[in-house]
Design an enzyme around this catalytic site. Structure first.
Site, PDB file in Angstrom:
ATOM      1  N   TYR A 188      11.575  12.905   0.261  1.00  0.00           N
ATOM      2  CA  TYR A 188      11.005  14.085   0.888  1.00  0.00           C
ATOM      3  C   TYR A 188      10.019  13.740   2.003  1.00  0.00           C
ATOM      4  O   TYR A 188       9.020  14.415   2.194  1.00  0.00           O
ATOM      5  CB  TYR A 188      10.361  14.985  -0.178  1.00  0.00           C
ATOM      6  CG  TYR A 188      11.340  15.344  -1.255  1.00  0.00           C
ATOM      7  CD1 TYR A 188      12.422  16.178  -0.978  1.00  0.00           C
ATOM      8  CD2 TYR A 188      11.225  14.792  -2.525  1.00  0.00           C
ATOM      9  CE1 TYR A 188      13.361  16.477  -1.960  1.00  0.00           C
ATOM     10  CE2 TYR A 188      12.163  15.079  -3.509  1.00  0.00           C
ATOM     11  CZ  TYR A 188      13.232  15.912  -3.223  1.00  0.00           C
ATOM     12  OH  TYR A 188      14.164  16.189  -4.178  1.00  0.00           O
ATOM     13  N   ARG A 189      10.331  12.659   2.735  1.00  0.00           N
ATOM     14  CA  ARG A 189       9.548  12.246   3.903  1.00  0.00           C
ATOM     15  C   ARG A 189       8.098  11.904   3.570  1.00  0.00           C
ATOM     16  O   ARG A 189       7.222  11.932   4.443  1.00  0.00           O
ATOM     17  CB  ARG A 189       9.615  13.297   5.014  1.00  0.00           C
ATOM     18  CG  ARG A 189      11.051  13.584   5.452  1.00  0.00           C
ATOM     19  CD  ARG A 189      11.116  14.377   6.735  1.00  0.00           C
ATOM     20  NE  ARG A 189      12.497  14.664   7.090  1.00  0.00           N
ATOM     21  CZ  ARG A 189      13.323  13.817   7.697  1.00  0.00           C
ATOM     22  NH1 ARG A 189      12.903  12.597   8.004  1.00  0.00           N
ATOM     23  NH2 ARG A 189      14.562  14.160   7.988  1.00  0.00           N
ATOM     24  N   MET A 190       7.829  11.561   2.324  1.00  0.00           N
ATOM     25  CA  MET A 190       6.501  11.104   1.939  1.00  0.00           C
ATOM     26  C   MET A 190       6.461   9.578   2.094  1.00  0.00           C
ATOM     27  O   MET A 190       6.176   8.828   1.160  1.00  0.00           O
ATOM     28  CB  MET A 190       6.178  11.552   0.514  1.00  0.00           C
ATOM     29  CG  MET A 190       6.129  13.058   0.364  1.00  0.00           C
ATOM     30  SD  MET A 190       5.999  13.622  -1.359  1.00  0.00           S
ATOM     31  CE  MET A 190       4.418  12.917  -1.828  1.00  0.00           C
ATOM     32  N   HIS A 191       6.778   9.118   3.303  1.00  0.00           N
ATOM     33  CA  HIS A 191       6.984   7.702   3.552  1.00  0.00           C
ATOM     34  C   HIS A 191       5.693   6.902   3.354  1.00  0.00           C
ATOM     35  O   HIS A 191       4.580   7.435   3.461  1.00  0.00           O
ATOM     36  CB  HIS A 191       7.509   7.488   4.964  1.00  0.00           C
ATOM     37  CG  HIS A 191       8.677   8.358   5.304  1.00  0.00           C
ATOM     38  ND1 HIS A 191       9.751   8.517   4.457  1.00  0.00           N
ATOM     39  CD2 HIS A 191       8.932   9.138   6.401  1.00  0.00           C
ATOM     40  CE1 HIS A 191      10.632   9.329   5.023  1.00  0.00           C
ATOM     41  NE2 HIS A 191      10.149   9.735   6.194  1.00  0.00           N
TER      42      HIS A 191
END
Length: 210
Positions: A188-191
Site C-alpha cells: 500500500y505504498r508504505m515504502h
C-alpha cells in the site's frame, strides 16, 4: 485503465530495511540477492551525468567493481558520458531490481581509476569486446552500420591474436559516494527508505517518508 496498482499485503518484502550504521554491508547483501535472482545484468545501473552548462543525461552502464572507496564502471572517455564526467566530475547512480521491488540511489564525486586498474579490466574482457572498443568512436556520428563493421574488420586484421591493447582514451571511473539511499517496496505504498550521508570518515543515517 489505471496505470498504478496497489500491492497486496504479503507480495512485497514485508520486513522492511534493517537498521545499520554504514551502507556497504547492506549494499553487498542486496547485490548478492539480486545476482542470485535477477535473470539479466543484476549489475546494471543508471548513470546520470551533467554537462558544464547544466544539461543532464542518463544511460545504463554496468557496475564492474566496488570497494570502500566507491563504485567502478568503464567507458570510452571520448563518449558523451566520458566528456561530461571529465568536465563535471559529479554523478548519480541508480540500481533498480524490479522483481525484488528494491532500488538503491547513490550520489557523489567521480575520479578516474588508475591505468593499471583499467588495463586489468580491459584484458579481462572478451576479445570481441576489446575489438569493438578499439574500433568505436563512441557517441560520435556514424554514417552507416557498414562503416562500423569495416572498422571492426580492420581492427581484427591489425590484432589477429589475443593481444588487443587498451586504447588510451578508454578507462574506468570510480564514483565516491556522499549519499546512498535504499528503497524497499512495501504494501500500500508504505515504502521503506533508509538514507546514508557521508560525515567525515563515517556516515549519518536516517529514514525518509515514502
Amino acid at each position: 485503465m489505471s496505470l498504478t496498482t496497489e500491492v497486496p499485503a504479503g507480495e512485497a518484502y514485508a520486513a522492511g530495511i534493517p537498521d545499520t550504521d554504514e551502507p556497504y554491508g547492506l549494499f553487498e547483501a542486496w547485490f548478492a540477492e539480486a545476482a542470485a535472482r535477477e535473470p539479466n545484468d543484476p549489475n546494471a545501473m543508471c548513470l546520470a551525468t551533467c554537462s558544464p552548462d547544466g544539461w543532464p543525461s542518463a544511460r545504463m552502464v554496468l557496475l564492474k567493481g566496488r570497494d570502500d572507496r566507491g563504485f567502478v564502471f568503464y567507458t570510452n572517455e571520448h563518449s558523451r558520458k566520458g566528456g561530461e564526467l571529465l568536465a563535471n566530475p559529479r554523478a548519480a547512480l541508480c540500481f533498480h531490481w524490479k522483481s525484488m521491488r528494491r532500488q538503491i540511489r547513490i550520489e557523489g564525486e567521480v575520479e578516474r581509476v588508475t591505468a593499471g586498474e583499467s588495463d586489468a579490466y580491459f584484458a579481462s574482457r572478451s576479445r570481441g569486446s576489446r575489438i569493438s572498443a578499439v574500433s568505436s568512436d563512441q557517441s560520435r556520428p556514424l554514417a552507416s552500420r557498414a562503416e562500423f563493421e569495416r572498422r571492426v574488420a580492420e581492427t581484427e586484421a591489425r590484432y589477429p591474436g589475443e593481444d588487443v591493447p587498451r586504447p588510451p582514451h578508454w578507462g574506468g571511473f570510480r564514483l565516491l559516494p556522499r549519499m546512498v539511499e535504499f528503497w524497499q517496496d512495501m504494501p500500500y505504498r508504505m515504502h521503506d527508505r533508509l538514507v546514508f550521508e557521508r560525515a567525515g570518515e563515517g556516515w549519518t543515517t536516517g529514514r525518509l517518508f515514502p
